[in-house]
Design an enzyme around this catalytic site. Structure first.
Site, PDB file in Angstrom:
ATOM      1  N   LEU A   1       0.834  -1.204   0.000  1.00 33.65           N
ATOM      2  CA  LEU A   1       0.000   0.000   0.000  1.00 33.65           C
ATOM      3  C   LEU A   1       0.870   1.257   0.000  1.00 33.65           C
ATOM      4  CD1 LEU A   1      -2.647  -1.198   2.609  1.00 33.65           C
ATOM      5  CD2 LEU A   1      -2.843  -1.189   0.114  1.00 33.65           C
ATOM      6  N   PRO A   2       0.260   2.432  -0.283  1.00 38.10           N
ATOM      7  CA  PRO A   2       1.090   3.638  -0.411  1.00 38.10           C
ATOM      8  C   PRO A   2       1.867   4.036   0.850  1.00 38.10           C
ATOM      9  CG  PRO A   2      -1.087   3.994  -1.389  1.00 38.10           C
ATOM     10  CD  PRO A   2      -1.144   2.663  -0.687  1.00 38.10           C
TER      11      PRO A   2
ATOM     12  N   THR B   1       6.452   0.636   2.043  1.00 35.86           N
ATOM     13  CA  THR B   1       7.444   1.432   2.776  1.00 35.86           C
ATOM     14  C   THR B   1       6.688   2.355   3.722  1.00 35.86           C
ATOM     15  OG1 THR B   1       8.912   1.412   0.868  1.00 35.86           O
ATOM     16  CG2 THR B   1       9.366   3.050   2.563  1.00 35.86           C
TER      17      THR B   1
ATOM     18  N   LYS C   1      15.334   0.206   5.021  1.00 36.60           N
ATOM     19  CA  LYS C   1      14.821   0.805   3.786  1.00 36.60           C
ATOM     20  C   LYS C   1      14.996   2.327   3.791  1.00 36.60           C
ATOM     21  CE  LYS C   1      12.254   1.439   0.095  1.00 36.60           C
ATOM     22  NZ  LYS C   1      12.717   1.135  -1.249  1.00 36.60           N
TER      23      LYS C   1
ATOM     24  N   LYS D   1       8.553  11.119   0.406  1.00 32.77           N
ATOM     25  CA  LYS D   1       7.909  10.367   1.499  1.00 32.77           C
ATOM     26  C   LYS D   1       8.961   9.597   2.304  1.00 32.77           C
ATOM     27  CE  LYS D   1       6.284   6.218   1.237  1.00 32.77           C
ATOM     28  NZ  LYS D   1       5.619   4.931   1.085  1.00 32.77           N
TER      29      LYS D   1
HETATM   30  P1  NAD Z   1       0.789   2.654  -6.012  1.00 34.01           P
HETATM   31  O1  NAD Z   1       0.158   3.922  -5.548  1.00 34.01           O
HETATM   32  O2  NAD Z   1       1.018   2.428  -7.463  1.00 34.01           O
HETATM   33  O3  NAD Z   1      -0.075   1.400  -5.468  1.00 34.01           O
HETATM   34  C1  NAD Z   1      -0.766   1.356  -4.254  1.00 34.01           C
HETATM   35  C2  NAD Z   1      -2.076   0.602  -4.485  1.00 34.01           C
HETATM   36  O4  NAD Z   1      -2.745   0.450  -3.241  1.00 34.01           O
HETATM   37  C3  NAD Z   1      -3.043   1.335  -5.432  1.00 34.01           C
HETATM   38  O5  NAD Z   1      -3.428   0.477  -6.472  1.00 34.01           O
HETATM   39  C4  NAD Z   1      -4.217   1.701  -4.519  1.00 34.01           C
HETATM   40  O6  NAD Z   1      -5.471   1.674  -5.192  1.00 34.01           O
HETATM   41  C5  NAD Z   1      -4.138   0.598  -3.482  1.00 34.01           C
HETATM   42  N1  NAD Z   1      -4.788   0.906  -2.231  1.00 34.01           N
HETATM   43  C6  NAD Z   1      -4.705   2.028  -1.471  1.00 34.01           C
HETATM   44  N2  NAD Z   1      -5.437   1.872  -0.351  1.00 34.01           N
HETATM   45  C7  NAD Z   1      -5.982   0.637  -0.398  1.00 34.01           C
HETATM   46  C8  NAD Z   1      -6.825  -0.102   0.472  1.00 34.01           C
HETATM   47  N3  NAD Z   1      -7.267   0.415   1.624  1.00 34.01           N
HETATM   48  N4  NAD Z   1      -7.203  -1.355   0.096  1.00 34.01           N
HETATM   49  C9  NAD Z   1      -6.753  -1.877  -1.076  1.00 34.01           C
HETATM   50  N5  NAD Z   1      -5.957  -1.236  -1.930  1.00 34.01           N
HETATM   51  C10 NAD Z   1      -5.577   0.010  -1.597  1.00 34.01           C
HETATM   52  O7  NAD Z   1       2.155   2.541  -5.200  1.00 34.01           O
HETATM   53  P2  NAD Z   1       3.404   1.597  -5.554  1.00 34.01           P
HETATM   54  O8  NAD Z   1       4.354   2.341  -6.428  1.00 34.01           O
HETATM   55  O9  NAD Z   1       2.914   0.251  -5.951  1.00 34.01           O
HETATM   56  O10 NAD Z   1       4.105   1.530  -4.113  1.00 34.01           O
HETATM   57  C11 NAD Z   1       3.602   0.734  -3.063  1.00 34.01           C
HETATM   58  C12 NAD Z   1       4.562   0.813  -1.885  1.00 34.01           C
HETATM   59  O11 NAD Z   1       5.857   0.331  -2.300  1.00 34.01           O
HETATM   60  C13 NAD Z   1       4.798   2.241  -1.362  1.00 34.01           C
HETATM   61  O12 NAD Z   1       4.891   2.193   0.039  1.00 34.01           O
HETATM   62  C14 NAD Z   1       6.121   2.648  -2.005  1.00 34.01           C
HETATM   63  O13 NAD Z   1       6.822   3.609  -1.243  1.00 34.01           O
HETATM   64  C15 NAD Z   1       6.844   1.317  -2.049  1.00 34.01           C
HETATM   65  N6  NAD Z   1       7.871   1.200  -3.106  1.00 34.01           N
HETATM   66  C16 NAD Z   1       7.626   1.656  -4.376  1.00 34.01           C
HETATM   67  C17 NAD Z   1       8.599   1.539  -5.350  1.00 34.01           C
HETATM   68  C18 NAD Z   1       8.361   2.044  -6.769  1.00 34.01           C
HETATM   69  O14 NAD Z   1       9.335   2.090  -7.548  1.00 34.01           O
HETATM   70  N7  NAD Z   1       7.135   2.372  -7.140  1.00 34.01           N
HETATM   71  C19 NAD Z   1       9.824   0.921  -5.040  1.00 34.01           C
HETATM   72  C20 NAD Z   1      10.031   0.419  -3.763  1.00 34.01           C
HETATM   73  C21 NAD Z   1       9.040   0.563  -2.797  1.00 34.01           C
END
Ligand code: NAD
Length: 294
Positions: free
Chosen positions: A65-66, A96, A171, A246
């Site tokens: 999740l975000p 994260t 992280k 973030k």
């Molecule tokens: P994203 O915003 O693309 O995906 C998050 C998903 O969670 C979305 O599809 C959203 O609809 C869903 N969501 C939100 N609240 C929800 C709920 N209550 N129930 C169900 N679904 C819900 O984000 P992301 O890029 O996939 O990143 C996810 C996590 O991974 C973050 O914490 C980010 O910091 C971490 N991260 C991201 C990357 C990257 O390159 N994107 C790399 C490493 C770590």
């Protein structure tokens, strides 16, 4: 066969879930966005109408999740999963988030005999798609052994960082170093070019000298120096500046808890906030280069 509930199918969650399906796990999935679920349903996952429904009868729950508030709400909110899960369920929290938020969920899980690991990842969307993520794991070593085959279906390196919350600490430390390196590289690239150097020549000299670092190896922020880097594609794709901001904020929060001195991290956060104010939050974090060019 193990049934996994996968909650959060965004940029990272969707390809990670796909790799679990490929590895033969049963998947019950939930995201607030229907289109993400449709894609996985076609690949063989079972869609659910809520996180609670996805977790029903699952032996493992994975969340991606975000941010902290989404995770705390999922597990500890009014219809939170911790109250509903069977004792012995394995929870792998891969978002994260603040180390303290992770520890809060750990404490609630432990009170109900639910096994939990905080397991944030590094490697970005490319690593998620290729199944080569790095997992930084906090929690009991014995729980990590139970989860190892699941992590291995999504990643290449699996590190036990330490006790509850330690994965999140690792992280935020890593991402703070990455941000500082990126800013220092962008600043030096601009300085060298302003003084008449060819960007590619300067980049190669620094890469092979004592200034060499990951951003010079893989991710040069100057457009055109590296064909496949986000900088050469209008700073699109990659890792969004707002996510870096973030993570830098989380590092500052962690520093606050322990009274640690993190001036470089603090400055990096301020520079990324500036980028967000300029409307560049959705661009790759190497867009910090633009702060140093006219
Ligand atoms: P994203 O915003 O693309 O995906 C998050 C998903 O969670 C979305 O599809 C959203 O609809 C869903 N969501 C939100 N609240 C929800 C709920 N209550 N129930 C169900 N679904 C819900 O984000 P992301 O890029 O996939 O990143 C996810 C996590 O991974 C973050 O914490 C980010 O910091 C971490 N991260 C991201 C990357 C990257 O390159 N994107 C790399 C490493 C770590």
């Amino acid at each position: 066969m193990t049934t996994i509930a996968f909650i959060g199918l965004g940029h990272m969650g969707l390809p990670m879930a796909r790799n679990l399906l490929k590895a033969g796990f049963n998947l019950q999935v939930f995201d607030l966005v229907q289109t993400a679920m449709n894609e996985l349903t076609q690949a063989g996952a079972q869609p659910a109408s809520s996180a609670l429904q996805a977790a029903h009868d699952a032996q493992v729950v994975i969340s991606m999740l975000p941010a902290s508030r989404h995770v705390e709400d999922l597990y500890l909110g009014n219809s939170g999963l911790i109250k509903a899960l069977e004792p012995g369920t394995l929870v792998l929290e891969c978002s994260t988030i603040a180390p303290e938020s992770a520890r809060k969920v750990h404490r609630a899980a432990s009170a109900r005999a639910i096994d939990m690991l905080d397991a944030p990842v590094s490697g970005g969307t490319a690593g998620a798609a290729a199944g080569t993520l790095t997992f930084m794991v906090g929690g009991a070593a014995a729980t990590l052994e139970k989860a190892r085959a699941i992590f291995a279906a999504m990643g290449k390196n699996i590190f036990h960082a330490g006790p509850d919350g330690a994965g999140q600490v690792a992280k935020v430390c890593n991402n703070q170093v990455l941000a500082v390196q990126m800013i220092a590289t962008a600043e030096a690239m601009a300085l060298g070019v302003a003084n008449g150097l060819e960007p590619a020549v300067l980049a190669e000299i620094m890469r092979q000298s004592s200034g060499g670092n990951w951003t010079l190896e893989k991710y040069n922020p100057w457009p055109g120096v590296m064909e496949n880097a986000p900088a050469s594609k209008g700073y699109s794709g990659g890792f969004m500046a707002e996510l870096m901001a973030k993570d830098l904020g989380l590092a500052q929060e962690a520093a606050q808890v322990t009274g640690s001195s993190t001036p470089m991290g603090a400055l990096a956060l301020q520079l990324y906030r500036l980028l967000l104010k300029q409307g560049k939050g959705k661009q790759d974090f190497s867009v910090v280069q633009q702060l140093f060019v006219e």
